[in-house]
Design a protein around this motif. Structure first.
Motif, PDB file in Angstrom:
ATOM      1  N   HIS A 211       0.865  -1.179   0.000  1.00  0.00           N
ATOM      2  CA  HIS A 211       0.000   0.000   0.000  1.00  0.00           C
ATOM      3  C   HIS A 211       0.897   1.223   0.000  1.00  0.00           C
ATOM      4  N   PHE A 212       0.805   2.016  -1.066  1.00  0.00           N
ATOM      5  CA  PHE A 212       1.657   3.186  -1.196  1.00  0.00           C
ATOM      6  C   PHE A 212       0.807   4.455  -1.185  1.00  0.00           C
ATOM      7  N   ASN A 213       1.260   5.447  -0.462  1.00  0.00           N
ATOM      8  CA  ASN A 213       0.582   6.741  -0.409  1.00  0.00           C
ATOM      9  C   ASN A 213       1.616   7.830  -0.668  1.00  0.00           C
ATOM     10  N   LYS A 214       1.696   8.257  -1.922  1.00  0.00           N
ATOM     11  CA  LYS A 214       2.683   9.248  -2.354  1.00  0.00           C
ATOM     12  C   LYS A 214       4.097   8.807  -1.992  1.00  0.00           C
ATOM     13  N   ALA A 215       4.371   7.534  -2.221  1.00  0.00           N
ATOM     14  CA  ALA A 215       5.692   6.978  -1.909  1.00  0.00           C
ATOM     15  C   ALA A 215       6.661   7.257  -3.045  1.00  0.00           C
TER      16      ALA A 215
ATOM     17  N   ASP B  28      11.483   4.420  -1.883  1.00  0.00           N
ATOM     18  CA  ASP B  28      10.662   3.800  -0.840  1.00  0.00           C
ATOM     19  C   ASP B  28       9.982   2.541  -1.365  1.00  0.00           C
ATOM     20  N   VAL B  29       9.419   2.649  -2.557  1.00  0.00           N
ATOM     21  CA  VAL B  29       8.747   1.510  -3.180  1.00  0.00           C
ATOM     22  C   VAL B  29       9.730   0.380  -3.439  1.00  0.00           C
ATOM     23  N   MET B  30      10.891   0.718  -3.985  1.00  0.00           N
ATOM     24  CA  MET B  30      11.843  -0.317  -4.382  1.00  0.00           C
ATOM     25  C   MET B  30      12.442  -1.044  -3.177  1.00  0.00           C
ATOM     26  N   ARG B  31      12.552  -0.379  -2.032  1.00  0.00           N
ATOM     27  CA  ARG B  31      13.035  -1.072  -0.832  1.00  0.00           C
ATOM     28  C   ARG B  31      12.069  -2.183  -0.438  1.00  0.00           C
ATOM     29  N   GLN B  32      10.777  -1.899  -0.546  1.00  0.00           N
ATOM     30  CA  GLN B  32       9.789  -2.934  -0.214  1.00  0.00           C
ATOM     31  C   GLN B  32       9.828  -4.086  -1.217  1.00  0.00           C
ATOM     32  N   LEU B  33       9.922  -3.744  -2.496  1.00  0.00           N
ATOM     33  CA  LEU B  33       9.991  -4.797  -3.512  1.00  0.00           C
ATOM     34  C   LEU B  33      11.251  -5.630  -3.350  1.00  0.00           C
ATOM     35  N   SER B  34      12.361  -4.994  -3.000  1.00  0.00           N
ATOM     36  CA  SER B  34      13.626  -5.692  -2.826  1.00  0.00           C
ATOM     37  C   SER B  34      13.512  -6.770  -1.757  1.00  0.00           C
ATOM     38  N   ARG B  35      12.867  -6.430  -0.631  1.00  0.00           N
ATOM     39  CA  ARG B  35      12.747  -7.405   0.461  1.00  0.00           C
ATOM     40  C   ARG B  35      11.799  -8.538   0.103  1.00  0.00           C
ATOM     41  N   TRP B  36      10.687  -8.208  -0.557  1.00  0.00           N
ATOM     42  CA  TRP B  36       9.676  -9.232  -0.808  1.00  0.00           C
ATOM     43  C   TRP B  36      10.047 -10.163  -1.968  1.00  0.00           C
TER      44      TRP B  36
ATOM     45  N   PHE C 175       4.135   7.459  -6.011  1.00  0.00           N
ATOM     46  CA  PHE C 175       3.147   6.470  -6.426  1.00  0.00           C
ATOM     47  C   PHE C 175       2.160   6.241  -5.296  1.00  0.00           C
ATOM     48  N   SER C 176       0.880   6.174  -5.639  1.00  0.00           N
ATOM     49  CA  SER C 176      -0.168   5.861  -4.672  1.00  0.00           C
ATOM     50  C   SER C 176      -1.019   4.731  -5.226  1.00  0.00           C
TER      51      SER C 176
ATOM     52  N   ALA D 251       3.417   3.776 -14.106  1.00  0.00           N
ATOM     53  CA  ALA D 251       2.573   4.981 -14.059  1.00  0.00           C
ATOM     54  C   ALA D 251       3.384   6.187 -13.622  1.00  0.00           C
ATOM     55  N   SER D 252       4.459   5.946 -12.867  1.00  0.00           N
ATOM     56  CA  SER D 252       5.306   7.058 -12.410  1.00  0.00           C
ATOM     57  C   SER D 252       6.359   7.422 -13.445  1.00  0.00           C
ATOM     58  N   ARG D 253       6.236   6.854 -14.649  1.00  0.00           N
ATOM     59  CA  ARG D 253       7.094   7.182 -15.783  1.00  0.00           C
ATOM     60  C   ARG D 253       8.582   6.945 -15.482  1.00  0.00           C
ATOM     61  N   VAL D 254       8.848   5.794 -14.902  1.00  0.00           N
ATOM     62  CA  VAL D 254      10.210   5.331 -14.667  1.00  0.00           C
ATOM     63  C   VAL D 254      10.323   3.950 -15.291  1.00  0.00           C
ATOM     64  N   ASN D 255      11.481   3.647 -15.878  1.00  0.00           N
ATOM     65  CA  ASN D 255      11.675   2.381 -16.577  1.00  0.00           C
ATOM     66  C   ASN D 255      12.340   1.345 -15.675  1.00  0.00           C
ATOM     67  N   PHE D 256      12.005   0.078 -15.917  1.00  0.00           N
ATOM     68  CA  PHE D 256      12.536  -1.015 -15.119  1.00  0.00           C
ATOM     69  C   PHE D 256      13.019  -2.142 -16.022  1.00  0.00           C
ATOM     70  N   LYS D 257      14.058  -2.828 -15.565  1.00  0.00           N
ATOM     71  CA  LYS D 257      14.555  -3.999 -16.270  1.00  0.00           C
ATOM     72  C   LYS D 257      14.928  -5.053 -15.238  1.00  0.00           C
ATOM     73  N   ILE D 258      14.485  -6.302 -15.466  1.00  0.00           N
ATOM     74  CA  ILE D 258      14.855  -7.412 -14.598  1.00  0.00           C
ATOM     75  C   ILE D 258      16.047  -8.127 -15.214  1.00  0.00           C
ATOM     76  N   SER D 259      17.108  -8.268 -14.432  1.00  0.00           N
ATOM     77  CA  SER D 259      18.302  -8.972 -14.883  1.00  0.00           C
ATOM     78  C   SER D 259      18.735  -9.931 -13.780  1.00  0.00           C
ATOM     79  N   GLY D 260      18.451 -11.217 -13.961  1.00  0.00           N
ATOM     80  CA  GLY D 260      18.741 -12.184 -12.910  1.00  0.00           C
ATOM     81  C   GLY D 260      17.898 -11.865 -11.689  1.00  0.00           C
ATOM     82  N   ARG D 261      18.557 -11.688 -10.545  1.00  0.00           N
ATOM     83  CA  ARG D 261      17.840 -11.292  -9.328  1.00  0.00           C
ATOM     84  C   ARG D 261      18.121  -9.823  -9.021  1.00  0.00           C
TER      85      ARG D 261
END
Length: 367
Positions: free
Chosen positions: A300-304, A308-316, A332-333, A351-361
């Motif tokens: 659940h994100f509220n103007k994160a 901040d978002v990526m730290r949560q994704l990193s752990r999970w 992002f909310s 939606a926050s207009r940032v690009n992502f790429k998955i490479s391994g882990r």
């Protein structure tokens, strides 16, 4: 197709457990449904969005009904975050470079006994695991660890520790009946039996507590230099070292938070922040839904901000995060289901207009 069948199709779609035809159905008809006419802003009236979508379903009879049902469920499921993602994507195309994928976390933990022996709980069979000082340690059918103390408790105190890795989560019932849920990359050290004048446990990372009431024996949680004292209540502690502060959120009852010579009493709906730098306790109104969203199975994100978002994704998702270039300050909310694969979460975040790429882990973030 009824609501339950549509929900099931969406769940299977998010976990890549659908046929190519079913996948095409969800993708094609959602986009047509969202683009067919202007929808109300879900931030203002989400029920109106649902009403509009289902009215569309009733009007369109030429195409098989289940296609529209799946599309409607997809829109409703993603809520604000998903709505913004699809609307913004059509206006501001964002590139994603996801050629690999990463599964979400799950029920994973390691139990360390008093003698140092480690037991991996992930795939451990249900039933009795072992005894510690006559206290039975059982794993239930739902993967919950339960301590059952004898009627006559041993006066000596020994400790166990449960540690969750990145990508792990675990539930535990202590010998006094208190319930604890550990988030990813967290740990709790606790007595096998609570035999003294207090019930003291120590945590790292994030944990949610539902403490069994015992006015004769206060329950205390130590997180870094902070100590939380309760008699019986529900609260959440976020004490990750890579976050700026220890955040304690109270849902029920009352707790006293102490650090050095400073202490405050927290009331329901409030949260205390202890900054790692100055060690001062600050109290503010809490977004309790956001505080325990992880326990309920979603982010659940509220103007994160993106970090901040990526730290949560990193752990999970048990991934490392790498930033390349000048990352814009975006926020992002919205909600993202924690049972989705990493690629689904990242697609919503575009939606926050940032690009992502998955490479391994590793997730690479670029402008």
């Amino acid at each position: 197709m009824n609501d339950q069948e549509a929900d099931d199709l969406l769940a299977r779609y998010l976990n890549d457990d659908v046929s190519e035809d079913e996948k095409a159905v969800v993708n094609e008809w959602y986009h047509k449904l969202a683009a067919g006419e202007e929808l109300p802003d879900p931030r203002q009236d989400f029920n109106q969005v649902k009403s509009v979508v289902w009215n569309k379903i009733q009007r369109k009879r030429i195409i098989p009904f289940y296609r529209y049902a799946a599309a409607a469920v997809l829109l409703i499921f993603f809520g604000i975050g998903g709505y913004n993602y699809y609307i913004n994507k059509s206006a501001n195309p964002v590139k994603t470079n996801i050629v690999q994928d990463i599964l979400p976390g799950g029920n994973k933990a390691i139990l360390t006994l008093a003698n140092g022996k480690k037991i991996i709980l992930n795939n451990r069979k249900n039933g009795l695991i072992t005894h510690e000082k006559q206290t039975a340690i059982n794993k239930t059918n739902d993967g919950h660890l339960v301590y059952t103390a004898p009627v006559k408790k041993d006066a000596s105190v020994i400790f166990n520790t449960i540690t969750t890795p990145r990508g792990g989560k675990y539930e535990l019932t202590l010998s006094d009946g208190s319930e604890v849920t550990l988030d990813a990359a967290s740990s709790i050290k606790y007595p096998v039996n609570f035999t003294g004048k207090e019930r003291l446990v120590e945590i790292t990372g994030q944990a949610y507590f539902e403490v069994a009431h015992d006015k004769t024996k206060p329950f205390k949680v130590k997180a870094g230099e902070q100590t939380v004292e309760v008699l019986g209540t529900h609260f959440n502690i976020n004490s990750y070292g890579d976050e700026p502060a220890i955040i304690t959120t109270l849902l029920q009852g009352s707790i006293k938070i102490s650090i050095k010579k400073d202490d405050i009493v927290l009331t329901p709906g409030k949260q205390a922040l202890v900054n790692y730098r100055d060690k001062i306790i600050r109290v503010q109104n809490a977004d309790t839904e956001a505080a325990i969203a992880w326990k309920e199975g979603h982010f659940h994100f509220n103007k994160a901000g993106i970090p901040d978002v990526m730290r949560q994704l990193s752990r999970w998702y048990d991934v490392d995060i790498e930033y390349q270039g000048d990352i814009p300050k975006r926020s992002f909310s919205g909600n993202i289901n924690r049972n989705t694969k990493a690629s689904v979460a990242l697609q919503i975040l575009t939606a926050s207009r940032v690009n992502f790429k998955i490479s391994g882990r590793k997730i690479i973030v670029t402008p």
